[in-house]
Design an enzyme around this catalytic site. Structure first.
Site, mmCIF file in Angstrom:
data_model
loop_
_atom_site.group_PDB
_atom_site.id
_atom_site.type_symbol
_atom_site.label_atom_id
_atom_site.label_comp_id
_atom_site.label_asym_id
_atom_site.label_seq_id
_atom_site.Cartn_x
_atom_site.Cartn_y
_atom_site.Cartn_z
ATOM 1 N N ILE A 13 0.832 -1.200 0.000
ATOM 2 C CA ILE A 13 0.000 0.000 0.000
ATOM 3 C C ILE A 13 0.868 1.252 0.000
ATOM 4 C CG2 ILE A 13 -1.980 -1.122 1.089
ATOM 5 C CD1 ILE A 13 -1.090 0.166 3.742
ATOM 6 N N CYS A 14 0.237 2.357 -0.313
ATOM 7 C CA CYS A 14 0.878 3.666 -0.397
ATOM 8 C C CYS A 14 1.670 3.930 0.882
ATOM 9 C CB CYS A 14 -0.213 4.718 -0.584
ATOM 10 S SG CYS A 14 0.378 6.395 -0.677
ATOM 11 N N PRO A 15 2.875 4.382 0.743
ATOM 12 C CA PRO A 15 3.608 4.865 -0.414
ATOM 13 C C PRO A 15 4.574 3.841 -1.020
ATOM 14 C CG PRO A 15 4.792 5.569 1.512
ATOM 15 C CD PRO A 15 3.578 4.779 1.989
#
Length: 83
Positions: A13-15
């Site tokens: 998941i981000c980042p």
């Protein structure tokens, strides 16, 4: 599409997908290409934004059943912008 490097960021998941893409691009010469596979729904925003800000070219985006492939060409001035 043939690329110089492929990154599997599925499940991250981000980042993290963009951070992995950045790290990989720094190791390549200008003009070389990377395929980033990501499942993070925010990557559709993050990857184009990162490319625009860092001087790379997002040359294609392809949605597959389980992930999206982002094809990125390292920009000629990216080393200066990121260094």
């Amino acid at each position: 599409m043939e690329t110089d490097l492929e990154i599997d960021a599925r499940g991250l998941i981000c980042p993290l997908p963009v951070l992995r893409l950045r790290k990989a691009l720094l190791q390549l010469a200008p003009g070389q290409t990377v395929c980033l596979w990501a499942t993070d729904p925010v990557a559709v925003i993050d990857v184009p934004h990162f490319c625009a800000e860092a001087g790379h070219d997002l040359i294609a985006t392809t949605a597959a059943t389980d992930a999206t492939a982002y094809f990125v060409r390292r920009g000629p001035l990216a080393e200066i912008a990121e260094g």
